[in-house]
Design a protein around this motif. Structure first.
Motif, PDB file in Angstrom:
ATOM      1  N   ASP A 181       2.037   6.818  -6.849  1.00  0.00           N
ATOM      2  CA  ASP A 181       1.038   7.854  -7.151  1.00  0.00           C
ATOM      3  C   ASP A 181       1.602   9.260  -6.936  1.00  0.00           C
ATOM      4  OD1 ASP A 181      -0.937   6.040  -7.856  1.00  0.00           O
ATOM      5  OD2 ASP A 181      -1.715   5.863  -5.811  1.00  0.00           O
ATOM      6  N   ALA A 182       2.575   9.374  -6.019  1.00  0.00           N
ATOM      7  CA  ALA A 182       3.129  10.695  -5.701  1.00  0.00           C
ATOM      8  C   ALA A 182       4.217  11.141  -6.678  1.00  0.00           C
ATOM      9  CB  ALA A 182       3.692  10.682  -4.278  1.00  0.00           C
TER      10      ALA A 182
ATOM     11  N   SER B 242       0.840  -1.211   0.000  1.00  0.00           N
ATOM     12  CA  SER B 242       0.000   0.000   0.000  1.00  0.00           C
ATOM     13  C   SER B 242       0.868   1.252   0.000  1.00  0.00           C
ATOM     14  CB  SER B 242      -0.925   0.003   1.217  1.00  0.00           C
ATOM     15  OG  SER B 242      -1.819  -1.091   1.181  1.00  0.00           O
ATOM     16  N   ALA B 243       1.927   1.235   0.804  1.00  0.00           N
ATOM     17  CA  ALA B 243       2.854   2.368   0.840  1.00  0.00           C
ATOM     18  C   ALA B 243       3.573   2.524  -0.495  1.00  0.00           C
ATOM     19  CB  ALA B 243       3.864   2.170   1.968  1.00  0.00           C
TER      20      ALA B 243
ATOM     21  N   LYS C  28       2.429   1.162 -11.747  1.00  0.00           N
ATOM     22  CA  LYS C  28       1.831   0.474 -10.598  1.00  0.00           C
ATOM     23  C   LYS C  28       1.395  -0.938 -10.972  1.00  0.00           C
ATOM     24  CE  LYS C  28      -1.681   2.596  -8.869  1.00  0.00           C
ATOM     25  NZ  LYS C  28      -2.491   3.601  -8.147  1.00  0.00           N
TER      26      LYS C  28
ATOM     27  N   ARG D 149       2.387   1.705  -3.478  1.00  0.00           N
ATOM     28  CA  ARG D 149       1.440   2.278  -4.439  1.00  0.00           C
ATOM     29  C   ARG D 149       1.268   3.774  -4.208  1.00  0.00           C
ATOM     30  NH1 ARG D 149      -2.602  -2.828  -3.488  1.00  0.00           N
ATOM     31  NH2 ARG D 149      -1.612  -4.249  -5.001  1.00  0.00           N
ATOM     32  N   GLU D 150       1.236   4.189  -2.950  1.00  0.00           N
ATOM     33  CA  GLU D 150       1.124   5.614  -2.647  1.00  0.00           C
ATOM     34  C   GLU D 150       2.354   6.373  -3.128  1.00  0.00           C
ATOM     35  OE1 GLU D 150       0.448   5.925   1.519  1.00  0.00           O
ATOM     36  OE2 GLU D 150      -1.562   5.016   1.438  1.00  0.00           O
ATOM     37  N   CYS D 151       3.515   5.734  -2.992  1.00  0.00           N
ATOM     38  CA  CYS D 151       4.758   6.353  -3.452  1.00  0.00           C
ATOM     39  C   CYS D 151       4.743   6.533  -4.972  1.00  0.00           C
ATOM     40  CB  CYS D 151       5.950   5.508  -3.021  1.00  0.00           C
ATOM     41  SG  CYS D 151       7.557   6.222  -3.444  1.00  0.00           S
TER      42      CYS D 151
END
Length: 372
Positions: free
Chosen positions: A111-112, A104-105, A125, A107-109
């Motif tokens: 996206d950023a 999850s972290a 991703k 994927r957030e990275c």
């Protein structure tokens, strides 16, 4: 080859027993939940009795037949056990929870990361984590029409690229006995954790078993026989999860590796390595040949199943793989580097743009192929 035949005498009847058990036992279980185990136990007992009755003059094929029956019974028993325990809920441990939090972290990275094209992050991703939720429908259609859907599905290709990266990163540790043990632990730990992060799909598990067997052979100094590695991984994976034999991903993964094991070495030798050293040994056409015959070797074994299950055959699979596989390898390396540097807060914008261009080039090439 003799050793490969020996393990083949174990893995083939074991796989046959698992397949037969998965197919037959649901009906048997309706009659009695004890019948599958009794059937496997009966075959086991008959095999032991037959084996014990052999004297020194018994021909070798009879002994091999006895062992085949033994492992056929083992496969039946594993299938019966899997069916009987299928209703028991599976509780995730702390390592699985940590793997879920980590992906999850990750994927957030992704996206950023400020990719110039808004669709690049979704494809990165998908290639790194297997999450296709950010993919545009048009892009998915392009991959499907061009015969590159296997690139979007996490497979041994993706873990294989990560494996090669880990080998390169571990090279500075040296080649002493303690360094080899450290590399063994690091490579298996990180590969296994990536397997957990991605949800352990059958093809990734297969690739992880290949890595485990290869690294174990390397550490122990034993010769690696591709056929033995394939058969050993098949046996271990079916023993751990018998019902995975019904998965199309599992079937396609092992069929592809069967083609690479049996056909690829013979075709690859048709274009011999160039003589000489240094720049004289570099032959780009041979690299193209190797990639082409590898794609062909996989397709020979996987195409019948793909046609049977999906009623589809990619006409330009050879062209697609010649273009898409090298680009995908480059994208995975660039993306992992970009993600790592972004997480540390020191990723140059030029690297982000380069990664973005590589992704867009892949999509553009596949779009041209899909329109042919």
């Amino acid at each position: 080859m003799a050793e490969a035949r020996d393990i083949g005498g174990i893995s083939v009847p074991f796989a046959a027993g698992v397949a037969a058990g998965i197919a037959v036992f649901p009906g048997i279980l309706r009659i009695s939940p004890f019948l599958p185990s009794l059937l496997a136990l009966s075959i086991f007992a008959l095999t032991v009795i037959a084996f014990r009755s052999f004297d020194g003059s018994t021909p070798l094929p009879a002994i091999r037949l006895a062992f085949a029956g033994l492992f056929l019974a083992a496969g039946l028993f594993c299938a019966a056990n899997a069916r009987l325990t299928s209703g028991i809920p599976d509780t995730a441990g702390p390592l699985s929870d940590f793997a879920s939090q980590s992906v999850s972290a990750l994927r957030e990275c992704i996206d950023a990361i400020p990719y110039p094209d808004k669709g690049t992050g979704g494809l990165v991703k998908a290639l790194i984590t297997g999450d296709r939720s950010g993919l545009d429908r048009h892009v998915q259609d392009i991959f499907r029409a061009s015969g590159a859907s296997h690139i979007l599905a996490l497979s041994g290709l993706h873990l294989g690229i990560i494996y090669l990266i880990l080998i390169r990163l571990c090279t500075p540790l040296g080649n002493s006995p303690s360094a080899r043990k450290a590399k063994f632990v690091l490579i298996l730990s990180l590969s296994g954790f990536y397997c957990l992060m991605t949800g352990a799909p059958p093809s990734i598990v297969r690739a992880f078993l290949f890595i485990t067997i290869n690294e174990t052979a390397k550490l122990s100094g034993r010769k690696k026989d591709p056929a033995r590695v394939l058969l050993a991984a098949l046996t271990v994976q079916l023993a751990l999860e018998p019902e995975v034999i019904t998965s199309v991903g599992f079937q396609l993964s092992y069929l592809a590796m069967t083609g690479i094991t049996l056909i690829y070495p013979r075709l690859e030798k048709l274009y011999p390595e160039p003589a000489g050293k240094g720049w004289k040994s570099i032959d780009p056409f041979r690299k193209i040949w190797k990639l082409a015959v590898m794609s062909l070797s996989c397709q020979i074994f996987t195409a019948p199943l793909a046609w049977y299950r999906f009623h589809y055959f990619p006409e330009y699979f050879l062209l697609t793989n010649l273009i898409a596989l090298p680009l995908t390898s480059a994208i995975v390396v660039l993306s992992l580097t970009t993600i790592a540097l972004s997480a540390m807060g020191c990723c140059p914008l030029s690297l982000v743009i380069l990664d973005d261009h590589a992704v867009r080039l892949l999509v553009s090439c596949l779009e041209i192929i899909s329109s042919m």
